[in-house]
Motif scaffolding. Structure first.
Motif, mmCIF file in Angstrom:
data_model
loop_
_atom_site.group_PDB
_atom_site.id
_atom_site.type_symbol
_atom_site.label_atom_id
_atom_site.label_comp_id
_atom_site.label_asym_id
_atom_site.label_seq_id
_atom_site.Cartn_x
_atom_site.Cartn_y
_atom_site.Cartn_z
ATOM 1 N N VAL A 131 0.849 -1.188 0.000
ATOM 2 C CA VAL A 131 0.000 0.000 0.000
ATOM 3 C C VAL A 131 0.886 1.240 0.000
ATOM 4 N N ALA A 132 0.712 2.095 -0.993
ATOM 5 C CA ALA A 132 1.461 3.348 -1.067
ATOM 6 C C ALA A 132 0.749 4.387 -0.204
ATOM 7 N N VAL A 133 1.410 4.825 0.864
ATOM 8 C CA VAL A 133 0.831 5.784 1.799
ATOM 9 C C VAL A 133 1.391 7.164 1.455
ATOM 10 N N ALA B 117 -1.750 4.467 11.830
ATOM 11 C CA ALA B 117 -2.660 3.591 11.102
ATOM 12 C C ALA B 117 -1.887 2.640 10.189
ATOM 13 N N ALA B 118 -0.886 3.179 9.455
ATOM 14 C CA ALA B 118 -0.126 2.341 8.531
ATOM 15 C C ALA B 118 0.682 1.288 9.279
ATOM 16 N N SER C 64 -10.345 -0.029 7.239
ATOM 17 C CA SER C 64 -10.316 0.410 5.845
ATOM 18 C C SER C 64 -9.186 -0.274 5.082
ATOM 19 N N CYS C 65 -8.063 -0.504 5.751
ATOM 20 C CA CYS C 65 -6.974 -1.243 5.114
ATOM 21 C C CYS C 65 -7.391 -2.684 4.831
ATOM 22 N N LEU D 56 -2.035 -6.904 7.557
ATOM 23 C CA LEU D 56 -2.918 -6.511 6.464
ATOM 24 C C LEU D 56 -2.170 -5.899 5.281
ATOM 25 N N ILE D 57 -1.175 -5.063 5.563
ATOM 26 C CA ILE D 57 -0.505 -4.329 4.489
ATOM 27 C C ILE D 57 0.997 -4.343 4.674
ATOM 28 N N LYS D 58 1.688 -4.036 3.575
ATOM 29 C CA LYS D 58 3.107 -3.718 3.597
ATOM 30 C C LYS D 58 3.217 -2.255 3.160
#
Length: 321
Positions: free
Chosen positions: A37-39, A50-51, A308-309, A59-61
């Motif tokens: 995920v590009a934050v 959050a990230a 949301s992620c 959930l995300i990288k």
């Protein structure tokens, strides 16, 4: 590794007793595995927290895009460990960071885009720019997945954030985006209630005419994958008892999966009433692009951002399928 539930990854003030629908989203997303995920421009504690916590929840990288010094300073002030997290350095310019984050999605290095500490307009402008390569032939729109304590299933609401006065063909795309998301979270045949002030067609209320047209478009295959009814007033849409009292015979009234608002103003008020008066919690995405966009608000809880992620993971998997 034990499944992280929403209360395990929230700040104390955001903890809620039980969020079964959003916790189910987390479980579904964890089973899919994390996505890149590009934050964009995560230069404050809320955006970074959050990230980082979504990454800790499996959930995300996160790929943090923005000025390295500000990102690292924000992490230090919040007590967050960025060890092993990729930082794509840019100048201290939110729009430039948003453009670079969108480019990472375009180039396949990230499967979703996430708002950091910049204005929503700046992120969306970068995402829809022609050079970003993320646009499709469908109108972009926002969808909430609401966990309302008094409701026995997740409730999707659209569009409460992006499209101010959508025209009929815009509403067609808004409905299709919501239906596709419903499929991604396991609702095979979502019931779509098209909201207005009344349950009858009245040319003086344009939303009722749009509602009738959308139902016929669904009959003719111009919108697929859902069951439609409308116009429906909010009470008839959400309450089976109210629908029976009005003599409404419907497969949707009283048991909707999706509420389609006539315009942003109406939708935004309904969703905020559910959050602030009915203790609802929500996750949300912008859809209709080549990747899902996590477009959070400064007032959103960390729990909402993490959910949301999770939703982005499921939406991305649905798009790939």
């Amino acid at each position: 590794m034990a499944l992280a539930t929403l209360p395990d990854v929230t700040a104390p003030e955001a903890v809620t007793p039980h969020r079964p629908h959003l916790e189910h989203l987390l479980a579904q997303a964890r089973a899919k595995g994390p996505i890149g995920v590009a934050v964009a421009y995560p230069c404050d504690a809320n955006a970074l927290q959050a990230a980082v916590q979504a990454a800790e929840a499996g959930l995300i990288k996160p790929l943090l895009v923005g000025p390295r010094e500000r990102i690292e300073a924000a992490a230090q002030s919040a007590g967050l460990d960025l060890f092993g997290t990729q930082i794509h350095h840019t100048a201290d310019d939110a729009r430039q960071a948003a453009s670079q984050a969108a480019a990472l999605c375009r180039d396949g290095q990230a499967m979703a885009l996430m708002k950091g500490s910049l204005h929503s307009d700046d992120l969306l402008a970068a995402a829809v720019a022609r050079e970003a390569g993320l646009r499709t032939d469908r109108r972009a729109s926002h969808v909430f997945v609401m966990d309302v304590p008094a409701y026995d299933r997740p409730l999707l609401m659209t569009d409460c954030v992006v499209n101010i006065f959508p025209a009929l063909l815009d509403k067609r795309d808004i409905a299709q985006n919501a239906i596709n998301l419903a499929h991604s979270i396991g609702i095979a045949r979502p019931r779509v209630a098209i909201l207005s002030a009344v349950e009858t067609v009245n040319p003086a209320i344009p939303g009722t005419v749009d509602a009738a047209a959308l139902c016929k478009m669904a009959d003719r295959g111009q919108i697929t994958g859902g069951i439609f009814d409308g116009p429906l007033a909010y009470d008839n849409a959400i309450s089976l008892h109210s629908a029976h009292n009005k003599g409404i015979v419907s497969d949707v009234a009283g048991r909707p999966d999706v509420l389609l608002a006539p315009n942003l103003e109406a939708g935004n008020m309904i969703y905020k009433q559910l959050v602030y008066m009915a203790n609802a919690e929500c996750a949300g995405l912008v859809l209709g692009m080549r990747v899902p966009i996590v477009l959070t608000s400064r007032s959103d809880s960390v729990a909402s951002r993490i959910a949301s992620c999770a939703l982005a993971v499921l939406a991305s998997a649905g798009m790939q399928a």
